[in-house]
Write an enzyme that holds these catalytic residues in place. Structure first.
Site, PDB file in Angstrom:
ATOM      1  N   ARG A  90       1.540 -37.066 -19.074  1.00 37.92           N
ATOM      2  CA  ARG A  90       0.213 -36.755 -19.588  1.00 37.92           C
ATOM      3  C   ARG A  90       0.087 -35.292 -19.986  1.00 37.92           C
ATOM      4  O   ARG A  90      -0.556 -34.958 -20.962  1.00 37.92           O
ATOM      5  CB  ARG A  90      -0.810 -37.078 -18.505  1.00 37.92           C
ATOM      6  CG  ARG A  90      -2.209 -36.653 -18.832  1.00 37.92           C
ATOM      7  CD  ARG A  90      -3.020 -36.385 -17.588  1.00 37.92           C
ATOM      8  NE  ARG A  90      -3.360 -37.617 -16.882  1.00 37.92           N
ATOM      9  CZ  ARG A  90      -3.917 -37.610 -15.659  1.00 37.92           C
ATOM     10  NH1 ARG A  90      -4.159 -36.483 -15.042  1.00 37.92           N
ATOM     11  NH2 ARG A  90      -4.199 -38.747 -15.066  1.00 37.92           N
ATOM     12  N   TYR A  91       0.671 -34.415 -19.176  1.00 36.62           N
ATOM     13  CA  TYR A  91       0.536 -32.975 -19.399  1.00 36.62           C
ATOM     14  C   TYR A  91       1.808 -32.445 -20.066  1.00 36.62           C
ATOM     15  O   TYR A  91       2.861 -33.064 -19.978  1.00 36.62           O
ATOM     16  CB  TYR A  91       0.368 -32.261 -18.057  1.00 36.62           C
ATOM     17  CG  TYR A  91      -0.913 -32.579 -17.311  1.00 36.62           C
ATOM     18  CD1 TYR A  91      -2.143 -32.140 -17.794  1.00 36.62           C
ATOM     19  CD2 TYR A  91      -0.884 -33.275 -16.109  1.00 36.62           C
ATOM     20  CE1 TYR A  91      -3.304 -32.394 -17.088  1.00 36.62           C
ATOM     21  CE2 TYR A  91      -2.049 -33.534 -15.398  1.00 36.62           C
ATOM     22  CZ  TYR A  91      -3.262 -33.089 -15.887  1.00 36.62           C
ATOM     23  OH  TYR A  91      -4.407 -33.338 -15.192  1.00 36.62           O
ATOM     24  N   ARG A  94       4.763 -31.374 -17.116  1.00 32.95           N
ATOM     25  CA  ARG A  94       5.037 -32.094 -15.884  1.00 32.95           C
ATOM     26  C   ARG A  94       4.766 -33.580 -16.065  1.00 32.95           C
ATOM     27  O   ARG A  94       3.996 -33.979 -16.927  1.00 32.95           O
ATOM     28  CB  ARG A  94       4.238 -31.533 -14.713  1.00 32.95           C
ATOM     29  CG  ARG A  94       2.740 -31.451 -14.933  1.00 32.95           C
ATOM     30  CD  ARG A  94       2.188 -30.263 -14.139  1.00 32.95           C
ATOM     31  NE  ARG A  94       0.738 -30.241 -14.069  1.00 32.95           N
ATOM     32  CZ  ARG A  94      -0.059 -29.791 -15.030  1.00 32.95           C
ATOM     33  NH1 ARG A  94       0.457 -29.364 -16.169  1.00 32.95           N
ATOM     34  NH2 ARG A  94      -1.358 -29.784 -14.865  1.00 32.95           N
ATOM     35  N   CYS A 103       4.079 -49.196   0.106  1.00 35.64           N
ATOM     36  CA  CYS A 103       3.586 -48.140   0.983  1.00 35.64           C
ATOM     37  C   CYS A 103       3.611 -48.637   2.415  1.00 35.64           C
ATOM     38  O   CYS A 103       3.604 -49.844   2.660  1.00 35.64           O
ATOM     39  CB  CYS A 103       2.160 -47.739   0.615  1.00 35.64           C
ATOM     40  SG  CYS A 103       2.085 -46.877  -0.959  1.00 35.64           S
ATOM     41  N   CYS A 107      -3.687 -48.475   1.420  1.00 33.86           N
ATOM     42  CA  CYS A 107      -5.018 -47.895   1.470  1.00 33.86           C
ATOM     43  C   CYS A 107      -5.932 -48.733   0.582  1.00 33.86           C
ATOM     44  O   CYS A 107      -5.590 -49.020  -0.562  1.00 33.86           O
ATOM     45  CB  CYS A 107      -4.996 -46.458   0.950  1.00 33.86           C
ATOM     46  SG  CYS A 107      -3.707 -45.467   1.717  1.00 33.86           S
ATOM     47  N   CYS A 110      -6.851 -47.255  -2.986  1.00 38.22           N
ATOM     48  CA  CYS A 110      -5.726 -46.726  -3.785  1.00 38.22           C
ATOM     49  C   CYS A 110      -6.030 -46.699  -5.276  1.00 38.22           C
ATOM     50  O   CYS A 110      -6.510 -47.668  -5.845  1.00 38.22           O
ATOM     51  CB  CYS A 110      -4.490 -47.574  -3.546  1.00 38.22           C
ATOM     52  SG  CYS A 110      -3.066 -46.980  -4.468  1.00 38.22           S
ATOM     53  N   ARG A 112      -3.830 -46.676  -7.571  1.00 37.71           N
ATOM     54  CA  ARG A 112      -2.881 -47.566  -8.268  1.00 37.71           C
ATOM     55  C   ARG A 112      -2.913 -48.980  -7.674  1.00 37.71           C
ATOM     56  O   ARG A 112      -1.915 -49.686  -7.626  1.00 37.71           O
ATOM     57  CB  ARG A 112      -1.454 -47.017  -8.228  1.00 37.71           C
ATOM     58  CG  ARG A 112      -1.309 -45.715  -8.937  1.00 37.71           C
ATOM     59  CD  ARG A 112       0.062 -45.466  -9.597  1.00 37.71           C
ATOM     60  NE  ARG A 112      -0.024 -44.180 -10.267  1.00 37.71           N
ATOM     61  CZ  ARG A 112       0.457 -43.035  -9.765  1.00 37.71           C
ATOM     62  NH1 ARG A 112       1.150 -43.046  -8.638  1.00 37.71           N
ATOM     63  NH2 ARG A 112       0.287 -41.898 -10.406  1.00 37.71           N
ATOM     64  N   ASP A 271     -11.438 -42.254  -8.400  1.00 34.11           N
ATOM     65  CA  ASP A 271     -11.302 -42.747  -9.771  1.00 34.11           C
ATOM     66  C   ASP A 271     -12.075 -44.061  -9.904  1.00 34.11           C
ATOM     67  O   ASP A 271     -12.376 -44.724  -8.910  1.00 34.11           O
ATOM     68  CB  ASP A 271      -9.819 -42.963 -10.092  1.00 34.11           C
ATOM     69  CG  ASP A 271      -9.035 -41.660 -10.051  1.00 34.11           C
ATOM     70  OD1 ASP A 271      -9.561 -40.651 -10.561  1.00 34.11           O
ATOM     71  OD2 ASP A 271      -7.916 -41.653  -9.507  1.00 34.11           O
ATOM     72  N   ASP A 308     -10.455 -36.629 -11.980  1.00 41.93           N
ATOM     73  CA  ASP A 308      -9.405 -37.012 -12.919  1.00 41.93           C
ATOM     74  C   ASP A 308     -10.116 -37.814 -14.010  1.00 41.93           C
ATOM     75  O   ASP A 308     -10.582 -38.931 -13.765  1.00 41.93           O
ATOM     76  CB  ASP A 308      -8.341 -37.860 -12.188  1.00 41.93           C
ATOM     77  CG  ASP A 308      -6.957 -37.636 -12.762  1.00 41.93           C
ATOM     78  OD1 ASP A 308      -6.863 -37.139 -13.901  1.00 41.93           O
ATOM     79  OD2 ASP A 308      -5.969 -37.953 -12.065  1.00 41.93           O
ATOM     80  N   LYS A 315      -7.066 -33.664 -14.980  1.00 38.80           N
ATOM     81  CA  LYS A 315      -7.815 -33.290 -13.786  1.00 38.80           C
ATOM     82  C   LYS A 315      -8.588 -32.015 -14.065  1.00 38.80           C
ATOM     83  O   LYS A 315      -8.037 -31.064 -14.610  1.00 38.80           O
ATOM     84  CB  LYS A 315      -6.850 -33.045 -12.616  1.00 38.80           C
ATOM     85  CG  LYS A 315      -6.157 -34.290 -12.110  1.00 38.80           C
ATOM     86  CD  LYS A 315      -5.332 -33.972 -10.872  1.00 38.80           C
ATOM     87  CE  LYS A 315      -4.557 -35.185 -10.390  1.00 38.80           C
ATOM     88  NZ  LYS A 315      -3.433 -35.552 -11.298  1.00 38.80           N
TER      89      LYS A 315
HETATM   90  C1  PLP Z   1      -2.153 -35.286 -11.131  1.00 42.03           C
HETATM   91  C2  PLP Z   1      -1.126 -35.481 -12.149  1.00 42.03           C
HETATM   92  C3  PLP Z   1      -0.162 -34.491 -12.391  1.00 42.03           C
HETATM   93  C4  PLP Z   1      -0.084 -33.219 -11.597  1.00 42.03           C
HETATM   94  O1  PLP Z   1      -1.190 -32.425 -11.769  1.00 42.03           O
HETATM   95  P1  PLP Z   1      -1.287 -31.008 -11.019  1.00 42.03           P
HETATM   96  O2  PLP Z   1      -2.678 -30.555 -11.302  1.00 42.03           O
HETATM   97  O3  PLP Z   1      -0.218 -30.126 -11.597  1.00 42.03           O
HETATM   98  O4  PLP Z   1      -1.026 -31.256  -9.564  1.00 42.03           O
HETATM   99  C5  PLP Z   1       0.739 -34.716 -13.392  1.00 42.03           C
HETATM  100  N1  PLP Z   1       0.718 -35.842 -14.126  1.00 42.03           N
HETATM  101  C6  PLP Z   1      -0.198 -36.810 -13.918  1.00 42.03           C
HETATM  102  C7  PLP Z   1      -0.158 -38.017 -14.774  1.00 42.03           C
HETATM  103  C8  PLP Z   1      -1.139 -36.661 -12.909  1.00 42.03           C
HETATM  104  O5  PLP Z   1      -2.027 -37.638 -12.684  1.00 42.03           O
HETATM  105  S1  SF4 Z   2      -3.236 -44.168  -1.786  1.00 40.14           S
HETATM  106 FE1  SF4 Z   2      -2.058 -45.876  -2.695  1.00 40.14          FE
HETATM  107  S2  SF4 Z   2      -0.079 -44.979  -3.211  1.00 40.14           S
HETATM  108 FE2  SF4 Z   2      -1.077 -43.563  -1.770  1.00 40.14          FE
HETATM  109  S3  SF4 Z   2      -0.326 -44.198   0.252  1.00 40.14           S
HETATM  110 FE3  SF4 Z   2      -2.261 -45.258  -0.088  1.00 40.14          FE
HETATM  111  S4  SF4 Z   2      -1.663 -47.237  -0.954  1.00 40.14           S
HETATM  112 FE4  SF4 Z   2       0.100 -45.876  -1.163  1.00 40.14          FE
END
Ligand code: PLP
Ligand code: SF4
Length: 344
Positions: A90-91, A94, A103, A107, A110, A112, A271, A308, A315
Site C-alpha cells: 500500500r505504501y 513498506r 493464530c 480474537c 480481528c 482479517r 476498522d 486506518d 493510517k
Molecule cells: C499498517 C500497515 C503498514 C505499516 O504502517 P506503519 O505506519 O509503518 O507501521 C504497512 N502496510 C500496510 C498495508 C499496513 O496496513
Molecule cells: S487480531 Fe487477528 S491476526 Fe491478530 S492475533 Fe488476533 S486473530 Fe490473530
C-alpha cells in the site's frame, strides 16, 4: 512435539468447553464458530476471571458477530492492493506479507476476520518464490512486515527459511514481525526461537496487548526474552468497547507495557470489518484517551491513535486539537487545559 505445540493442541475450540468452568447459558453460543472459528489457549483461558470480563470478550464467540450490518469483510481493500498472493503493498517503501492464517487465540475483533482461522495458510515455498521475485524487482521496499494470522505459529524451520530468503534481498533494511503470541501463547517464545531471530537483525517485533490483565509473569518473561535477543518491542492496541475504552485502563496498560520494555506504538480505531461492529467506539472516545495520556504520564507511554482509512488510504494519526491561531499568536492548550499564548 514441542511444549508450545502441546499447549496449542490443548486449546479449547468449542464454546461448550467453557461450560465446565463458567456458569453461562449455552444457548448464547449458537453456531458462530462454524463461520468464525474459536481457539483459546490454556494460558489465555487462565486469565479469564469471570464471564464477559475484558479477556472473555476478546476471545469468546458472541452471536452478535453474525448479525447483519453495513460492514464489509475487507474495508481496507487489502485484496485489491495485493500484487502477488500474500503480499499487501500500500505504501511506497513498506509492505505486509501474510505468512500464516492461524493464530493461537482467534480474537473476535480481528481486522482479517475474513480469512484468519477460516482459510488454509499459504504454501510457503511457492509463495516465497513469487514474493521474492516481486520484492527484488521493487527496490523501493525497505521494510517488510510479517503478519497473518500469526507468523510465530509457523515452526522454527519454516520461519528460518522465510527469513533466510528475505535476507537475500539486499534492499530490505528491516523486517518486522507482528505477533500476539507473547500475550496468548508465551511459551512459544523459546530460547531457540530467539537465537534464530537474532541472526537476521535488524528485526523488530510489534505485539498486541489490549488490557493490563494480559501482563502477567509468563507474558512479561516472553517479552524479556525477545528484548534480550536485541529485538525492539512495540505494541499495537485496538480500542475495544467493553475491554479498554476507558482512560484509566488505557493509561495503566501503557505504563505496564513500558515496565516490561514494550514501547506503545499505536492505538487503533476499529476498522469497519464485518462481524466486529459491536467492538466499535466513537472516535471522540479515542481522543479522550489520548488527552488522558499526553502530559499526564511518560511521553514514552503515549502512542499514536490511528484510523486506518477505508479503501487502503492509509493510517492517519488523530490528535486532540491543541493549537488555535489568533493572528501571529498561537493559543496552545496544555495538558491541564490552560490556554497558553505562544508567539509564532
Ligand atoms: C499498517 C500497515 C503498514 C505499516 O504502517 P506503519 O505506519 O509503518 O507501521 C504497512 N502496510 C500496510 C498495508 C499496513 O496496513
Ligand atoms: S487480531 Fe487477528 S491476526 Fe491478530 S492475533 Fe488476533 S486473530 Fe490473530
Amino acid at each position: 512435539m514441542k511444549q508450545w505445540q502441546r499447549s496449542l493442541a490443548e486449546s479449547i475450540t468449542s464454546p461448550e468447553d467453557l461450560l465446565h468452568q463458567f456458569d453461562v447459558d449455552p444457548s448464547r453460543f449458537s453456531n458462530v464458530v462454524t463461520r468464525y472459528p474459536m481457539r483459546i489457549t490454556p494460558h489465555y483461558l487462565s486469565l479469564i476471571r469471570e464471564p464477559f470480563d475484558p479477556i472473555w470478550r476478546q476471545c469468546v464467540p458472541d452471536p452478535i458477530e453474525l448479525s447483519k450490518d453495513e460492514l464489509v469483510p475487507d474495508p481496507l481493500n487489502e485484496e485489491g492492493l495485493s500484487p502477488v498472493p500474500g503480499l499487501i503493498h500500500r505504501y511506497p517503501d513498506r509492505a505486509v506479507l501474510v505468512v500464516s492464517t492461524a493464530c493461537a487465540v482467534y480474537c473476535r475483533f480481528c481486522m482479517r476476520k475474513r480469512k484468519v482461522g477460516c482459510t488454509p495458510s499459504p504454501a510457503i515455498g511457492r509463495m516465497l518464490d513469487d514474493v521474492c521475485r516481486y520484492l527484488s524487482e521493487t527496490p523501493a521496499i525497505r521494510d517488510l512486515i510479517l503478519s497473518g494470522g500469526d507468523p510465530l505459529l509457523l515452526d522454527d524451520e519454516t520461519l528460518e527459511e522465510i527469513l533466510e530468503r528475505l535476507r537475500s534481498i539486499p534492499h530490505l533494511e528491516i523486517i518486522r514481525i507482528g505477533t500476539r503470541v507473547p500475550v496468548t501463547l508465551p511459551e512459544r517464545i523459546t530460547t531457540r526461537l530467539c537465537s534464530i531471530l537474532k541472526r537476521f537483525h535488524p528485526i523488530y517485533v510489534n505485539t498486541h496487548f489490549n488490557h493490563p490483565a494480559e501482563i502477567v509473569a509468563a507474558s512479561a518473561a516472553a517479552c524479556a526474552k525477545l528484548s534480550d535477543a536485541g529485538i525492539p518491542l512495540g505494541n499495537q492496541t485496538v480500542l475495544l468497547r467493553g475491554v479498554n475504552d476507558d482512560p484509566a485502563v488505557m493509561k495503566h496498560l501503557m505504563q505496564r507495557l513500558l515496565a516490561i520494555r514494550v514501547r506503545p506504538y499505536y492505538i487503533h480505531q476499529m476498522d469497519l470489518v464485518q462481524g466486529t461492529g459491536h467492538f466499535r467506539t466513537s472516535v471522540s472516545k479515542g481522543i479522550e484517551i489520548m488527552e488522558a495520556l499526553r502530559g499526564h504520564t511518560s511521553g514514552l507511554a503515549t502512542p499514536y491513535y490511528v484510523i486506518d482509512l477505508p479503501g487502503g488510504k492509509g493510517k492517519v494519526p488523530v490528535l486532540p486539537e491543541y493549537v488555535q491561531r489568533r493572528g501571529d499568536v498561537l493559543l496552545v492548550r496544555n495538558y491541564l487545559g490552560e490556554m497558553v499564548e505562544y508567539r509564532d
